[in-house]
Design a protein around this motif. Structure first.
Motif, PDB file in Angstrom:
ATOM      1  N   UNK A 114      33.042  40.924  32.640  1.00 53.16           N
ATOM      2  CA  UNK A 114      32.501  40.366  33.893  1.00 53.16           C
ATOM      3  C   UNK A 114      32.771  38.861  33.951  1.00 53.16           C
ATOM      4  N   UNK A 115      32.504  38.162  32.835  1.00 46.59           N
ATOM      5  CA  UNK A 115      32.762  36.720  32.798  1.00 46.59           C
ATOM      6  C   UNK A 115      34.257  36.445  32.940  1.00 46.59           C
ATOM      7  N   UNK A 116      35.082  37.267  32.280  1.00 48.98           N
ATOM      8  CA  UNK A 116      36.535  37.062  32.349  1.00 48.98           C
ATOM      9  C   UNK A 116      37.039  37.273  33.788  1.00 48.98           C
ATOM     10  N   UNK A 117      36.494  38.272  34.469  1.00 49.44           N
ATOM     11  CA  UNK A 117      36.921  38.539  35.861  1.00 49.44           C
ATOM     12  C   UNK A 117      36.502  37.393  36.768  1.00 49.44           C
ATOM     13  N   UNK A 118      35.297  36.904  36.550  1.00 49.43           N
ATOM     14  CA  UNK A 118      34.835  35.789  37.378  1.00 49.43           C
ATOM     15  C   UNK A 118      35.728  34.569  37.159  1.00 49.43           C
ATOM     16  N   UNK A 124      33.833  40.071  43.327  1.00 45.89           N
ATOM     17  CA  UNK A 124      32.895  41.185  43.168  1.00 45.89           C
ATOM     18  C   UNK A 124      33.259  41.910  41.874  1.00 45.89           C
ATOM     19  N   UNK A 125      32.228  42.303  41.124  1.00 40.42           N
ATOM     20  CA  UNK A 125      32.457  43.027  39.863  1.00 40.42           C
ATOM     21  C   UNK A 125      32.366  44.534  40.098  1.00 40.42           C
ATOM     22  N   UNK A 126      33.341  45.282  39.602  1.00 39.85           N
ATOM     23  CA  UNK A 126      33.271  46.735  39.663  1.00 39.85           C
ATOM     24  C   UNK A 126      33.011  47.304  38.269  1.00 39.85           C
ATOM     25  N   UNK A 153      24.966  41.810  34.375  1.00 41.35           N
ATOM     26  CA  UNK A 153      26.227  41.078  34.580  1.00 41.35           C
ATOM     27  C   UNK A 153      26.165  40.277  35.882  1.00 41.35           C
ATOM     28  N   UNK A 154      25.546  40.855  36.883  1.00 42.10           N
ATOM     29  CA  UNK A 154      25.393  40.125  38.148  1.00 42.10           C
ATOM     30  C   UNK A 154      24.523  38.892  37.956  1.00 42.10           C
ATOM     31  N   UNK A 155      23.445  39.083  37.202  1.00 37.78           N
ATOM     32  CA  UNK A 155      22.542  37.965  36.943  1.00 37.78           C
ATOM     33  C   UNK A 155      23.265  36.823  36.211  1.00 37.78           C
ATOM     34  N   UNK A 156      24.066  37.203  35.234  1.00 34.60           N
ATOM     35  CA  UNK A 156      24.766  36.180  34.428  1.00 34.60           C
ATOM     36  C   UNK A 156      25.897  35.496  35.180  1.00 34.60           C
ATOM     37  N   UNK A 157      26.642  36.264  35.979  1.00 38.73           N
ATOM     38  CA  UNK A 157      27.856  35.705  36.614  1.00 38.73           C
ATOM     39  C   UNK A 157      27.640  35.301  38.065  1.00 38.73           C
ATOM     40  N   UNK A 158      26.622  35.862  38.706  1.00 37.38           N
ATOM     41  CA  UNK A 158      26.415  35.621  40.133  1.00 37.38           C
ATOM     42  C   UNK A 158      27.311  36.498  40.996  1.00 37.38           C
ATOM     43  N   UNK A 159      28.127  37.364  40.372  1.00 34.28           N
ATOM     44  CA  UNK A 159      29.002  38.236  41.160  1.00 34.28           C
ATOM     45  C   UNK A 159      28.219  39.454  41.656  1.00 34.28           C
ATOM     46  N   UNK A 160      28.320  39.775  42.934  1.00 34.26           N
ATOM     47  CA  UNK A 160      27.744  41.047  43.385  1.00 34.26           C
ATOM     48  C   UNK A 160      28.500  42.211  42.730  1.00 34.26           C
ATOM     49  N   UNK A 161      27.849  43.358  42.622  1.00 34.67           N
ATOM     50  CA  UNK A 161      28.477  44.478  41.906  1.00 34.67           C
ATOM     51  C   UNK A 161      28.607  45.727  42.786  1.00 34.67           C
ATOM     52  N   UNK A 162      29.653  46.481  42.475  1.00 35.04           N
ATOM     53  CA  UNK A 162      29.914  47.744  43.182  1.00 35.04           C
ATOM     54  C   UNK A 162      30.047  48.843  42.141  1.00 35.04           C
TER      55      UNK A 162
END
Ligand code: PEP
Ligand code: MN
Length: 362
Positions: A114-118, A124-126, A153-162
Motif C-alpha cells: 500500500x505504501x509502495x503504491x502510494x 486508490x488502493x485495491x 492501510x487506508x488509515x496509514x496511507x490516506x488512500x481510499x480502498x476498493x
C-alpha cells in the motif's frame, strides 16, 4: 422519457409535473442538484402521456429515452458523471489510478505494498479479501480479516480502498470497511448482488463480464442506478476471444463505446485484460489514449510469490515507471495524472455539477 423544465421554472410548476407523474403510479425522487430541473421518467413511459406533460406550465421539452438502460444513458444525463470518494475523484480531467495486489495475503504484505503504491502515485488502493477462484481448492481470500488490513492501510496511507464483494448478504459488512465495492467480471449479471449494492448506496465499480456485451453491461449498471445509487464506475477488464497467448483480450473499443452511450466513468484493467505483466504497460497506454478515466493495475512486491495473479502483477518500481510513461499520453488526450490523491480536480469542476435531475419510475 425526460421532462426538461424551463430554467426559471417555479417550484409549484415542477411539483405539478411530479404530481402528474406520481398520479400515473410512478415514484419520484431527486438524484442531483444544480441549475435547471430535469425529470427522468424511467420505464416504458406508457403510463404517462408525453403530450399532456409537454403542455404543462414551465415544461420546455419532453423527450423519450430510446435506450433500454435509462439512468445509465447519455440521453438521460448528457454530462459526464464525476464524484469524489475519500479524497480521490473519479471522472473528469484527472485520471484515477487504482493499484494494489490481486489478493490481501496478510497484514505486512498489504501495508508494505500500500505504501509502495502510494509512493508510486496511486490514488486508490485495491486488494481482494474475497477471491472468485476457478478452483475451490485455490486461496479464497482472507475474508473479514483482509478487510481489516485494507482499513488499516487506508488509515496509514490516506488512500481510499476498493475491494470485491461476491455475497449479497455481506454487502453491508464490506461497506463498513471500504470506500468502493467491486463487482467482479464473474458476477456482472448477479442481479441479487447488484440490487444489494444498489440499496447500499455505496460507490461501486462494475466490471464487464468476459462474455458480456456493452448492452448487457450497461443494463447491469442500470440495476444499481435504479436504486438511486449514482456512484457507479464501469470497468473494462478484457473479454474472451480465441487468443491463448494472453489471458483475455483487451477490448479497447469498449472505452469510446461506453463513453458515447453512457455518462458513467470508465476504468480500464490492463492486468486482467492481458494476464501478463509484459503487456500491461502497452494495454494501459492504449486505454489512456482511448479516453479511459483511469486504470486498475495489480502490483505486488514479489509477483512470483503472489498467492494469485502474480503472472500479471507489476513490481512497484515498474508500476512507478509506467505511471511516468503514461503522463505524456494523458497530456496528449487532454488529461492529467496527479502525483497524489489529494489534488484530483484541478479543473475546478464540482463533482456532479450540471442539471438537477429527478427520477420517476413507470
Ligand atoms: C480482480 O480484480 O482481482 C478480479 C478477480 O477481476 P475480474 O473480476 O475482472 O476477473
Ligand atoms: Mn486478480
Amino acid at each position: 422519457m425526460i421532462v426538461v423544465m424551463k430554467t426559471q421554472a417555479t417550484q409549484e410548476n415542477i411539483q405539478a409535473v411530479l404530481d402528474r407523474v406520481e398520479a400515473a403510479g410512478c415514484k419520484v425522487h431527486p438524484i442531483v442538484g444544480a441549475e435547471r430541473t430535469v425529470i427522468g421518467v424511467i420505464g416504458d413511459g406508457t403510463a404517462v402521456d408525453r403530450r399532456q406533460i409537454g403542455r404543462m406550465k414551465d415544461v420546455e421539452n419532453v423527450m423519450p429515452i430510446t435506450k433500454p438502460y435509462k439512468a445509465a444513458s447519455r440521453e438521460f444525463k448528457p454530462e459526464d458523471t464525476i464524484f469524489s470518494v475519500g479524497g480521490a475523484t473519479i471522472g473528469g480531467r484527472q485520471l484515477t489510478i487504482m493499484a494494489g495486489p490481486c489478493a490481501v495475503e496478510g497484514r505486512s504484505q498489504l501495508l508494505e505494498i500500500a505504501h509502495a503504491c502510494k509512493e508510486a502515485g496511486a490514488h486508490i488502493l485495491r486488494g481482494g479479501a474475497y477471491k472468485p477462484r476457478t478452483s475451490p481448492y485455490s486461496f479464497q481470500g482472507l475474508g473479514e480479516e483482509g478487510l481489516r488490513y485494507l482499513a488499516e492501510a487506508r488509515e496509514q496511507t490516506g488512500l481510499p480502498v476498493i475491494t470485491e464483494v461476491m455475497d449479497p448478504a455481506l454487502v453491508p459488512m464490506v461497506c463498513e470497511y471500504v470506500d468502493i465495492l467491486q463487482v467482479g467480471a464473474r458476477n456482472m449479471q448477479n442481479y441479487t448482488l447488484l440490487n444489494a449494492i444498489g440499496r447500499s448506496g455505496h460507490p461501486v465499480m462494475l466490471k464487464r463480464s468476459m462474455i458480456g456485451t456493452t448492452l448487457e453491461w450497461l443494463m447491469c449498471a442500470e440495476y444499481i442506478l435504479s436504486h438511486e445509487n449514482n456512484r457507479v464506475i464501469l470497468c473494462e477488464r478484457g473479454i474472451r476471444a480465441n487468443e491463448t497467448e494472453t489471458r483475455n483480450t483487451f477490448d479497447v473499443n469498449a472505452i469510446p463505446v461506453a463513453k458515447q452511450l453512457s455518462h458513467l466513468p470508465i476504468i480500464a484493467d490492463p492486468s486482467h485484460a492481458t494476464g501478463r505483466w509484459e503487456y500491461v504497460g502497452a494495454a494501459a497506454k492504449a486505454a489512456v489514449a482511448a479516453g479511459a478515466d483511469g486504470l486498475m493495475i495489480e502490483v505486488h512486491q514479489q509477483p512470483d510469490q503472489a498467492w494469485s495473479d502474480g503472472r500479471q502483477s507489476l513490481k512497484p518500481a515498474k508500476f512507478k515507471r509506467l505511471i511516468d510513461e503514461l503522463r505524456p499520453i494523458a497530456a496528449a488526450v487532454g488529461r492529467e495524472i496527479s502525483g497524489s490523491s489529494q489534488v484530483m480536480n484541478l479543473n475546478g469542476q464540482q463533482p456532479d455539477s450540471g442539471q438537477k435531475v429527478m427520477v420517476a419510475r413507470v
